[in-house]
Write a protein that holds these residues in place. Structure first.
Motif, mmCIF file in Angstrom:
data_model
loop_
_atom_site.group_PDB
_atom_site.id
_atom_site.type_symbol
_atom_site.label_atom_id
_atom_site.label_comp_id
_atom_site.label_asym_id
_atom_site.label_seq_id
_atom_site.Cartn_x
_atom_site.Cartn_y
_atom_site.Cartn_z
ATOM 1 N N TYR A 137 56.013 33.196 38.069
ATOM 2 C CA TYR A 137 55.884 34.046 39.329
ATOM 3 C C TYR A 137 54.391 34.582 39.362
ATOM 4 O O TYR A 137 53.923 34.708 40.505
ATOM 5 C CB TYR A 137 56.957 35.173 39.125
ATOM 6 N N GLU A 138 53.804 34.783 38.231
ATOM 7 C CA GLU A 138 52.468 35.407 38.325
ATOM 8 C C GLU A 138 51.566 34.579 38.863
ATOM 9 O O GLU A 138 50.500 34.824 39.797
ATOM 10 C CB GLU A 138 51.950 35.924 37.024
ATOM 11 N N GLU A 139 51.639 33.282 38.439
ATOM 12 C CA GLU A 139 50.627 32.089 39.116
ATOM 13 C C GLU A 139 50.970 31.924 40.417
ATOM 14 O O GLU A 139 50.027 31.963 41.256
ATOM 15 C CB GLU A 139 51.120 30.785 38.143
ATOM 16 N N TRP A 140 52.115 32.027 40.874
ATOM 17 C CA TRP A 140 52.338 31.556 42.099
ATOM 18 C C TRP A 140 51.946 32.661 43.139
ATOM 19 O O TRP A 140 51.221 32.554 44.193
ATOM 20 C CB TRP A 140 53.849 31.359 42.607
ATOM 21 N N MET A 141 52.115 33.857 42.536
ATOM 22 C CA MET A 141 51.767 35.149 43.516
ATOM 23 C C MET A 141 50.358 35.358 43.537
ATOM 24 O O MET A 141 49.922 35.691 44.562
ATOM 25 C CB MET A 141 52.603 36.277 43.030
ATOM 26 N N GLU A 142 49.511 34.918 42.399
ATOM 27 C CA GLU A 142 48.094 35.377 42.550
ATOM 28 C C GLU A 142 47.457 34.161 43.525
ATOM 29 O O GLU A 142 46.352 34.634 44.405
ATOM 30 C CB GLU A 142 47.551 34.919 41.259
ATOM 31 N N ALA A 143 47.974 32.950 43.424
ATOM 32 C CA ALA A 143 47.584 31.938 44.513
ATOM 33 C C ALA A 143 47.872 32.242 45.679
ATOM 34 O O ALA A 143 46.940 32.450 46.619
ATOM 35 C CB ALA A 143 48.076 30.640 44.211
ATOM 36 N N PHE A 144 48.981 32.980 46.157
ATOM 37 C CA PHE A 144 49.140 33.368 47.355
ATOM 38 C C PHE A 144 48.520 34.419 47.834
ATOM 39 O O PHE A 144 47.788 34.623 49.009
ATOM 40 C CB PHE A 144 50.683 33.675 47.541
ATOM 41 N N TRP A 145 48.022 35.564 46.949
ATOM 42 C CA TRP A 145 47.443 36.552 46.927
ATOM 43 C C TRP A 145 45.915 36.300 47.591
ATOM 44 O O TRP A 145 45.438 36.760 48.335
ATOM 45 C CB TRP A 145 47.285 37.515 45.872
ATOM 46 N N LYS A 146 45.416 35.346 46.669
ATOM 47 C CA LYS A 146 44.066 34.946 47.291
ATOM 48 C C LYS A 146 44.100 34.159 48.393
ATOM 49 O O LYS A 146 43.002 34.368 49.188
ATOM 50 C CB LYS A 146 43.508 33.911 45.840
ATOM 51 N N ARG A 147 44.925 33.343 48.868
ATOM 52 C CA ARG A 147 44.880 32.691 49.942
ATOM 53 C C ARG A 147 45.357 33.433 51.298
ATOM 54 O O ARG A 147 44.779 33.198 52.406
ATOM 55 C CB ARG A 147 46.099 31.605 49.876
ATOM 56 N N LYS A 148 46.116 34.545 51.061
ATOM 57 C CA LYS A 148 46.471 35.433 52.227
ATOM 58 C C LYS A 148 45.745 36.712 52.125
ATOM 59 O O LYS A 148 44.553 36.862 53.045
ATOM 60 C CB LYS A 148 48.029 35.553 52.391
ATOM 61 N N TYR A 149 46.250 37.559 51.317
ATOM 62 C CA TYR A 149 45.806 38.952 51.297
ATOM 63 C C TYR A 149 44.306 39.089 51.174
ATOM 64 O O TYR A 149 43.698 39.900 51.753
ATOM 65 C CB TYR A 149 46.517 39.797 50.358
ATOM 66 N N GLU A 150 43.870 38.328 50.108
ATOM 67 C CA GLU A 150 42.317 38.686 49.698
ATOM 68 C C GLU A 150 41.486 37.484 50.402
ATOM 69 O O GLU A 150 40.432 37.238 49.975
ATOM 70 C CB GLU A 150 42.044 38.233 48.106
ATOM 71 N N SER A 151 42.070 36.938 51.400
ATOM 72 C CA SER A 151 41.239 35.917 52.166
ATOM 73 C C SER A 151 40.190 36.461 52.941
ATOM 74 O O SER A 151 40.266 37.650 53.426
ATOM 75 C CB SER A 151 42.064 34.779 52.995
ATOM 76 N N ASP A 152 39.220 35.593 53.388
ATOM 77 C CA ASP A 152 38.133 35.872 54.271
ATOM 78 C C ASP A 152 38.749 36.252 55.603
ATOM 79 O O ASP A 152 38.147 37.380 56.298
ATOM 80 C CB ASP A 152 36.857 34.901 54.620
ATOM 81 N N PHE A 153 39.663 35.437 56.268
ATOM 82 C CA PHE A 153 40.179 35.554 57.476
ATOM 83 C C PHE A 153 40.800 37.234 57.736
ATOM 84 O O PHE A 153 40.550 37.806 58.447
ATOM 85 C CB PHE A 153 41.040 34.738 57.758
ATOM 86 N N SER A 154 41.483 37.452 56.549
ATOM 87 C CA SER A 154 42.135 38.748 56.352
ATOM 88 C C SER A 154 41.308 39.715 56.530
ATOM 89 O O SER A 154 41.548 40.989 57.229
ATOM 90 C CB SER A 154 43.038 38.846 55.239
ATOM 91 N N LYS A 155 40.104 39.817 55.738
ATOM 92 C CA LYS A 155 39.096 40.825 55.713
ATOM 93 C C LYS A 155 38.446 40.794 57.075
ATOM 94 O O LYS A 155 38.218 42.125 57.584
ATOM 95 C CB LYS A 155 38.179 40.505 54.472
ATOM 96 N N GLU A 156 38.165 39.790 57.719
ATOM 97 C CA GLU A 156 37.517 39.857 59.122
ATOM 98 C C GLU A 156 38.537 40.479 59.973
ATOM 99 O O GLU A 156 38.094 41.391 60.902
ATOM 100 C CB GLU A 156 37.294 38.449 59.371
#
Length: 249
Positions: free
Chosen positions: A209-228
């Motif tokens: 769970y932790e590995e999957w969620m970290e990858a999703f977190w980086k790809r979506k929530y912490e992504s450049d497009f999300s910050k923009e």
């Protein structure tokens, strides 16, 4: 299961289109269906931009996180939350309306998105695929300039339409969460650790769970497009809330 519910279950985003054109009759049917959507006080607090200029479509595809497939769509609509037009209606009557605020913006966004979903459902009934593009919220300065958006007009969403290729038709639709995962009765309730892990048990595959969620977190929530997206939204909020560069009102 009736045909409307069946189509809602089966509908999925389409990102590769055939060369088949959308007829004017079907295009008008989709637009008229959008206008039939529920609206706050029947004000229709939105304006729909029908993007027919190939150069502008290509520019929007670049601005929307470089999603080049967008420019190949046979129809592109931008649904703008519009808190401006009713100001002109009031002024025409000799009234002096207040400036729109955050509540007005959110109400207009609701109107715009409900109308957009009507358009999606209508297109699906005609065999025409569609895809929501949330990235229209990015790059506020350039989008405002390209679409000549005046104050109090916000691009709530962008939709592209076209006939799906065979591969897109046969592509598996992503699994949704269970109703019990999303619906709370009478009040909001945070999920327990066990409930969270059960909710994602069939999504993580062989990963913890932790590995999957970290990858999703980086790809979506912490992504450049999300910050923009958040940076751009601040520009629109500053406009609606009358904030200056230093944060003062």
């Amino acid at each position: 299961m009736n045909e409307i519910i069946k189509s809602l279950y089966e509908r999925k985003s389409v990102r590769i289109f055939t060369d088949k054109e959308i007829s004017e009759e079907d295009k008008n049917s989709i637009l008229y269906a959008a206008l039939q959507a529920p609206s706050a006080g029947c004000q229709l607090l939105y304006t729909i931009l029908d993007m027919t200029d190939p150069e502008k479509k290509e520019k929007l595809a670049e601005l929307c996180d470089h999603q080049l497939f967008m420019a190949k769509a046979k129809m592109m609509l931008v649904f703008c939350a519009d808190c401006r037009k009713w100001l002109s209606f009031y002024e025409e009557a000799g009234l002096v309306p207040r400036s729109p605020g955050a509540g007005d913006l959110l109400l207009a966004v609701e109107d715009a998105l409900i109308a957009a979903q009507n358009a999606v459902t209508a297109a699906e009934s005609l065999g025409i695929g569609s895809c929501y593009i949330g990235d229209i919220m990015e790059n506020a300065e350039e989008v405002k300039a390209l679409l000549q958006l005046p104050p109090y007009v916000y691009p709530a969403c962008l939709l592209v339409f076209g006939y799906a290729t065979k591969q897109q038709k046969e592509r598996k639709k992503p699994e949704r969460f269970r109703v019990s995962d999303i619906v709370c009765e009478n009040r909001y309730r945070d999920k327990s650790s066990a409930e969270i892990r059960e909710m994602f048990a069939e999504r993580t595959g062989t990963k913890a769970y932790e590995e999957w969620m970290e990858a999703f977190w980086k790809r979506k929530y912490e992504s450049d497009f999300s910050k923009e997206m958040n940076r751009s939204m601040e520009i629109y909020l500053d406009e609606f809330l009358g904030r200056t560069d230093d944060g003062a009102e």
